[in-house]
Design a protein around this motif. Structure first.
Motif, PDB file in Angstrom:
ATOM      1  N   GLU A 208       0.802  -1.229   0.000  1.00  0.00           N
ATOM      2  CA  GLU A 208       0.000   0.000   0.000  1.00  0.00           C
ATOM      3  C   GLU A 208       0.832   1.276   0.000  1.00  0.00           C
ATOM      4  OE1 GLU A 208       0.273  -1.199   4.413  1.00  0.00           O
ATOM      5  OE2 GLU A 208       0.224  -2.181   2.462  1.00  0.00           O
ATOM      6  N   TYR A 209       2.115   1.183   0.423  1.00  0.00           N
ATOM      7  CA  TYR A 209       2.962   2.377   0.453  1.00  0.00           C
ATOM      8  C   TYR A 209       3.728   2.588  -0.853  1.00  0.00           C
ATOM      9  CZ  TYR A 209       2.143   2.488   5.506  1.00  0.00           C
ATOM     10  OH  TYR A 209       1.559   2.543   6.745  1.00  0.00           O
ATOM     11  N   LYS A 210       3.597   1.680  -1.793  1.00  0.00           N
ATOM     12  CA  LYS A 210       4.266   1.850  -3.092  1.00  0.00           C
ATOM     13  C   LYS A 210       3.439   2.842  -3.893  1.00  0.00           C
ATOM     14  CE  LYS A 210       7.957   0.471  -5.290  1.00  0.00           C
ATOM     15  NZ  LYS A 210       9.289   0.688  -4.727  1.00  0.00           N
ATOM     16  N   ASN A 211       3.689   4.127  -3.638  1.00  0.00           N
ATOM     17  CA  ASN A 211       2.719   5.157  -3.982  1.00  0.00           C
ATOM     18  C   ASN A 211       2.785   5.650  -5.417  1.00  0.00           C
ATOM     19  OD1 ASN A 211       1.755   5.205  -1.297  1.00  0.00           O
ATOM     20  ND2 ASN A 211       3.482   6.476  -0.684  1.00  0.00           N
ATOM     21  N   ALA A 224      -2.445   5.596   3.425  1.00  0.00           N
ATOM     22  CA  ALA A 224      -1.052   5.145   3.522  1.00  0.00           C
ATOM     23  C   ALA A 224      -0.117   6.130   2.826  1.00  0.00           C
ATOM     24  CB  ALA A 224      -0.903   3.760   2.907  1.00  0.00           C
ATOM     25  N   HIS A 225      -0.533   6.634   1.658  1.00  0.00           N
ATOM     26  CA  HIS A 225       0.282   7.602   0.917  1.00  0.00           C
ATOM     27  C   HIS A 225       0.484   8.866   1.748  1.00  0.00           C
ATOM     28  CE1 HIS A 225       0.946   9.540  -3.339  1.00  0.00           C
ATOM     29  NE2 HIS A 225       1.913   9.818  -2.502  1.00  0.00           N
ATOM     30  N   GLU A 227       0.205   9.222   5.000  1.00  0.00           N
ATOM     31  CA  GLU A 227       0.983   8.911   6.204  1.00  0.00           C
ATOM     32  C   GLU A 227       2.478   8.888   5.919  1.00  0.00           C
ATOM     33  OE1 GLU A 227       1.906   5.042   9.062  1.00  0.00           O
ATOM     34  OE2 GLU A 227       0.260   4.960   7.601  1.00  0.00           O
ATOM     35  N   ALA A 228       2.868   8.159   4.879  1.00  0.00           N
ATOM     36  CA  ALA A 228       4.298   8.014   4.581  1.00  0.00           C
ATOM     37  C   ALA A 228       4.911   9.330   4.125  1.00  0.00           C
ATOM     38  CB  ALA A 228       4.496   6.938   3.520  1.00  0.00           C
ATOM     39  N   SER A 429      11.670   2.047   0.533  1.00  0.00           N
ATOM     40  CA  SER A 429      10.756   1.763  -0.573  1.00  0.00           C
ATOM     41  C   SER A 429      10.935   0.320  -1.043  1.00  0.00           C
ATOM     42  CB  SER A 429      10.960   2.744  -1.729  1.00  0.00           C
ATOM     43  OG  SER A 429       9.896   2.657  -2.649  1.00  0.00           O
ATOM     44  N   ARG A 508       6.764  -2.968   2.743  1.00  0.00           N
ATOM     45  CA  ARG A 508       5.466  -2.629   2.162  1.00  0.00           C
ATOM     46  C   ARG A 508       5.547  -1.398   1.246  1.00  0.00           C
ATOM     47  NH1 ARG A 508       2.076  -6.061   4.397  1.00  0.00           N
ATOM     48  NH2 ARG A 508       0.269  -5.096   3.409  1.00  0.00           N
ATOM     49  N   ARG A 510       7.334   1.353   1.657  1.00  0.00           N
ATOM     50  CA  ARG A 510       7.366   2.654   2.329  1.00  0.00           C
ATOM     51  C   ARG A 510       8.725   3.338   2.185  1.00  0.00           C
ATOM     52  NH1 ARG A 510       4.719   4.410   8.082  1.00  0.00           N
ATOM     53  NH2 ARG A 510       5.686   6.464   8.214  1.00  0.00           N
ATOM     54  N   TRP A 512      11.525   5.887   3.589  1.00  0.00           N
ATOM     55  CA  TRP A 512      12.003   6.400   4.868  1.00  0.00           C
ATOM     56  C   TRP A 512      13.126   7.395   4.603  1.00  0.00           C
ATOM     57  CZ3 TRP A 512       9.239   4.332   8.910  1.00  0.00           C
ATOM     58  CH2 TRP A 512       8.631   3.095   8.710  1.00  0.00           C
TER      59      TRP A 512
END
Length: 614
Positions: A208-211, A224-225, A227-228, A429, A508, A510, A512
């Motif tokens: 879900e974070y692979k935006n 999720a997008h 949030e990250a 990511s 997931r 994301r 950082w």
């Protein structure tokens, strides 16, 4: 009647010329003249320009020198190894700035550094590394003045201000506005437009974070997008404020309150102690020369850098510095534009550079500088295999992360002995996405019909833009995406010595920052190239008192090599040039075009690790 053009005379030959032959003759002649012009005029001109540039770079450094570093044109992470990149507007690189300032620290002729700050933002990780180099320069007892013509509310302007805050004095033009009041970033979502115009974006993402996928399928941030993205933006903003507050000798809370009360005029910024002086750039230059001493002269940073060259060092032991910047792709060469300043990581080239360092007996450790948003899993694995080979050969590998080392950029870093990142590096990511755009309905609205024919199995036309995935195709593609994701998890778990379940929890897809990544075990140390070199020395057990040499890979290409690559491989170059008039009929030229198209297709292919956050 004999066929047209066939000579049937037995006593006297007759030459008949078809219109096509005449056309080909003129095209060939045009190609000959074009080739002669290129070889006799253009190529010599390029070499003359390079020679003049080299000669001018050898001008002696004045006894009292002010180095003027202009950051307004932006910086890359690493200097390109293409000698013609300068014609494409390639300027300074972060590593070149760091390297040159390290040499200027010990140069008695260099007294002052004058920095021209950009009005908008600069890549946060580059700002971190430049700030660290400035602080080392100041620690040597030298003066740094920074001048700004305003701070605009665009992107990461807080990073530009952080660089200015690290100077001995921060100047600002009288009419300029201090409009920095935070950190903003925008995302463009195409979901509604695609729905309106009949474009169907069929993608798989893990997870879900692979935006990157969201911009094609959504009309707003998913939870999720949001949030990250909010998390890494907050991390960068907080880190920049803390650094600037330290350099301005105030508290982060006080500095934040002063900044966020804006926008300010230059007078208001001075009153709030956000800057030190108000003045034109000419006044700042005059002050810099006064502080540098009698008969001081201003020298452009790039000229001084050229005159000094790269740090070579001395000693019998060497540390290899292997660099790669840009999207990761399979193949070799680095792009079709011989004069472009852009860059990409070609897996053959970077793997070969690592193997060259492995085979050099004098090299005791490798510092692997990575600045990449990701790319092809296959290309990433090829490069990671070379990292493993270096470790197996007893040569420690320390990764120094630049602006970003995300997705494929983290894949190639994951199994290094040690990872160093800037607090604002964008990394992680750990995920994968892929898919296609179905365009048949969109084109049909304009009277264009797209149809597909395929031969073979059901998956042969899976990526046809003329039709949706069939259920079987979607299932097969999803399985491929799952395999790539699991392979990514396995490499991170092995390299970081983490249980796979823990990697899945923090992965997931994301993104950082380096500061966040250190807290969760994806990064070992915060810092830049200098810290990575220090760790490499330690892992290679090179005594602290011993000097080391630096060897850089891949080696810069010569002008002839760059031209050969631009116009075809070596021996084919002349033929392609001569035939330039009939380029569309030249098989070699067509092959070159096909190679370019293939690489572009790979860059946006079915399975992609890249996720460039901003």
């Amino acid at each position: 009647m004999p066929p047209y053009g066939q000579n049937v005379a037995m006593t006297r030959p007759v030459l008949r010329t078809t219109p096509l032959a005449m056309k080909q003759f003129f095209l060939t002649m045009l190609g000959v003249f074009a080739g002669m012009f290129l070889f006799l005029v253009v190529v010599p001109f390029i070499f003359i320009v390079i020679a003049i540039g080299a000669a001018s770079s050898e001008e002696p450094t004045p006894r009292n020198t002010v180095l003027e570093l202009d950051l307004r044109e932006g910086v890359t992470d690493q200097a390109p190894n293409n000698p013609f990149a300068v014609f494409g507007g390639s300027g300074l690189s972060t590593l070149q700035i760091v390297d040159t300032l390290a040499q200027a620290e010990d140069d008695d002729r260099v007294k002052v550094l004058l920095i021209r700050l950009p009005e908008a933002g600069i890549t946060p990780a580059a700002a971190d590394e430049i700030r660290q180099a400035i602080r080392r320069f100041r620690a040597s007892g030298k003066v740094v003045l920074a001048h700004s013509q305003g701070f605009q509310p665009v992107g990461a302007t807080v990073s530009s201000y952080m660089i200015g805050a690290s100077a001995s004095e921060l100047w600002m033009q009288n009419t300029a506005g201090f409009q920095l009041a935070g950190f903003s970033a925008e995302s463009i979502f195409l979901g509604r437009a695609f729905d309106k115009y009949g474009v169907n974006a069929e993608f798989e993402q893990r997870y879900e974070y692979k935006n990157a996928v969201n911009e094609f399928t959504q009309s707003d941030f998913t939870p999720a997008h949001r949030e990250a993205m909010s998390a890494w933006m907050t991390s960068i903003y907080t880190s920049a404020l803390a650094n600037a507050a330290q350099d301005r000798k105030t508290t982060p809370a006080a500095l934040r309150a002063a900044i966020e009360a804006g926008p300010h005029s230059s007078a208001q910024a001075l009153q709030r102690r956000l800057i030190d002086k108000i003045g034109q750039v000419e006044e700042a230059e005059a002050e810099a020369k006064r502080r540098a001493g009698r008969n001081a002269e201003i020298m452009e940073f790039s000229d001084y850098a050229s005159s000094q060259g790269e740090r070579g060092g001395s000693g019998r032991n060497a540390i290899a510095i292997v660099g790669g910047e840009g999207a990761i792709m399979t193949g070799t060469g680095g792009g079709a534009d011989p004069f472009g300043g852009g860059s990409s990581i070609m897996s053959d080239d970077l793997a070969e550079a690592l193997y060259d360092a492995i085979e050099d007996d004098s090299v005791k450790a490798i510092v692997f500088r990575v600045s990449s948003p990701g790319g092809s899993p296959e290309a990433s694995e090829q490069i990671l295999a070379a990292v493993r080979a270096a470790k197996a050969a007893g040569k420690p590998v320390v990764v120094s992360m630049g602006d970003y080392a995300a997705s494929g950029g983290y894949w190639i870093s994951s199994e290094a002995n040690w990872i160093v990142a800037q607090p604002s590096t964008l990394t992680g990511s750990i995920g994968v996405y892929g898919g296609k755009f179905v365009l048949a309905d969109a084109l049909g609205r304009f009277g264009v019909d797209m149809r597909n024919l395929s031969i073979g199995g059901d998956y042969a036309d899976a990526f046809s833009p003329a039709q949706d995935f069939s259920p079987a195709q979607r299932a097969a593609f999803a399985a491929q995406i799952d395999r790539t994701y699991e392979e990514f998890i396995a490499r991170v778990a092995t390299g970081r010595r983490l249980p796979p379940a823990r990697v899945r929890e923090i992965a997931r897809g994301r993104v950082w920052t380096g500061a966040q990544a250190r807290q969760i075990g994806l990064v070992d140390q915060l810092g830049g190239l200098e810290e990575a070199i220090g760790k490499a020395r330690e892992l290679a057990r090179i005594p602290a008192g011993d000097s080391v040499r630096f060897k850089r890979y891949p080696e810069a290409r010569s002008p002839f090599e760059a031209l050969s690559e631009a116009f075809g491989v070596s021996g084919e170059a002349a033929r392609v040039l001569v035939g330039i008039g009939g380029v569309m009929n030249d098989p070699a030229a067509e092959a070159t075009v096909r190679r370019i198209q293939t690489e572009r297709a790979r860059a946006s292919g079915a399975s992609v690790l890249a996720d460039q956050p901003y």
